[in-house]
Write an enzyme that holds these catalytic residues in place. Structure first.
Site, PDB file in Angstrom:
ATOM      1  N   ASP A 108       0.847  -1.203   0.000  1.00  0.00           N
ATOM      2  CA  ASP A 108       0.000   0.000   0.000  1.00  0.00           C
ATOM      3  C   ASP A 108       0.879   1.248   0.000  1.00  0.00           C
ATOM      4  O   ASP A 108       2.038   1.204   0.423  1.00  0.00           O
ATOM      5  CB  ASP A 108      -0.882   0.030   1.260  1.00  0.00           C
ATOM      6  CG  ASP A 108      -1.836  -1.144   1.313  1.00  0.00           C
ATOM      7  OD1 ASP A 108      -2.146  -1.700   0.247  1.00  0.00           O
ATOM      8  OD2 ASP A 108      -2.255  -1.498   2.431  1.00  0.00           O
TER       9      ASP A 108
HETATM   10  N1  URA Z   1      -1.188  -6.008   3.791  1.00  0.00           N
HETATM   11  C1  URA Z   1      -1.676  -4.741   3.829  1.00  0.00           C
HETATM   12  O1  URA Z   1      -2.693  -4.484   4.431  1.00  0.00           O
HETATM   13  N2  URA Z   1      -0.993  -3.779   3.195  1.00  0.00           N
HETATM   14  C2  URA Z   1       0.166  -4.002   2.532  1.00  0.00           C
HETATM   15  O2  URA Z   1       0.753  -3.062   1.972  1.00  0.00           O
HETATM   16  C3  URA Z   1       0.663  -5.313   2.503  1.00  0.00           C
HETATM   17  C4  URA Z   1      -0.034  -6.309   3.133  1.00  0.00           C
END
Ligand code: URA
Length: 247
Positions: A108
């Site tokens: 993310d």
């Molecule tokens: N899980 C998440 O919630 N975000 C990420 O960036 C990676 C795994």
């Protein structure tokens, strides 16, 4: 065994220019192979043996490149984006840079940590394949305290708030109720669903305030890399990922 390829393919893969720009460079005599000017863009070269030079700059062909990036926050896991800088923009790599690098999976925009950037589609496919169950370990800081049975529930496999079941995961609590009121944990999962870690903690009634990926299969984040920094993988690291196919 010698494996030849077209000169214009080699130059375009190494981002010297588009095929038509390369034709023009060749026509103007700006490309040399082993010290000789080569004007035919479709000439065959051996990328391992022949010395290709464009405007006096050697073009070193690397069929596959592998980088470990410590992804910073605010950068998107994509190859192109209209609004934000991408993880690929951070890789300055060989000069000139290959044009076919991409991130293996997504973190993310507000997640930090290990991201593999490569142009090896086979390796990426095997690391991301849902059937392979490659371990991914995250460090997370969660607001407040976790329920007492969090570890057991995560181990058995919980159901996300939208009803999606997820596979069992390993939780390790590093510190409960710290000064900032956060619980510090590591969580190892074997899938890669959208926002998976955040949604798993949400299912336990907790919000993730900070998330960082520490490892993917046998590949561990080099902790000397500050957010935004990267380095090439060692041969052992590449072999480890290929052999274990990440697991
Ligand atoms: N899980 C998440 O919630 N975000 C990420 O960036 C990676 C795994």
């Amino acid at each position: 065994m010698e494996k030849k390829m077209r000169l214009d393919k080699l130059l375009s893969e190494m981002a010297v220019g588009t095929r038509s720009q390369i034709r023009e460079l060749a026509r103007k005599g700006r490309i040399q192979v082993n010290g000789e000017i080569v004007k035919k863009p479709d000439s065959k070269v051996d990328p391992k043996k022949d010395r290709v030079v464009c405007d006096g700059v050697p073009v070193i062909y690397a069929a596959m490149e592998y980088y470990m990036l410590n992804k910073p926050q605010g950068v998107v896991s994509a190859t192109e984006d209209n609004l934000h800088r991408t993880v690929v923009d951070l890789i300055k790599s060989s000069s000139p840079k290959r044009k076919d690098l991409f991130p293996v999976g997504r973190l993310d925009i507000d997640t930090e940590g290990l991201l593999l950037i490569t142009n090896d589609g086979d390796l990426a496919h095997s690391l991301l394949s849902p059937r392979r169950h490659v371990d991914k370990t995250y460090y997370a800081e969660v607001e407040g305290a976790l329920p007492g049975d969090a570890g057991q529930r995560l181990k058995e496999g919980i159901t996300l708030l939208d009803g999606t079941p997820v596979m069992g995961a390993r939780l390790e609590i590093l510190g409960q109720g710290t000064a900032e009121g956060r619980t510090k944990v590591t969580l190892t999962i074997q899938e890669g669903k959208f926002h998976q870690v955040k949604r798993m903690f949400e299912a336990l009634g907790c919000r993730v305030a900070y998330l960082k990926r520490l490892s993917m299969g046998s590949l561990k984040l080099d902790e000397t890399l500050k957010p935004g920094e990267y380095r090439s993988l060692s041969l052992e690291e590449v072999e480890g990922l290929k052999k274990g196919r990440g697991s």
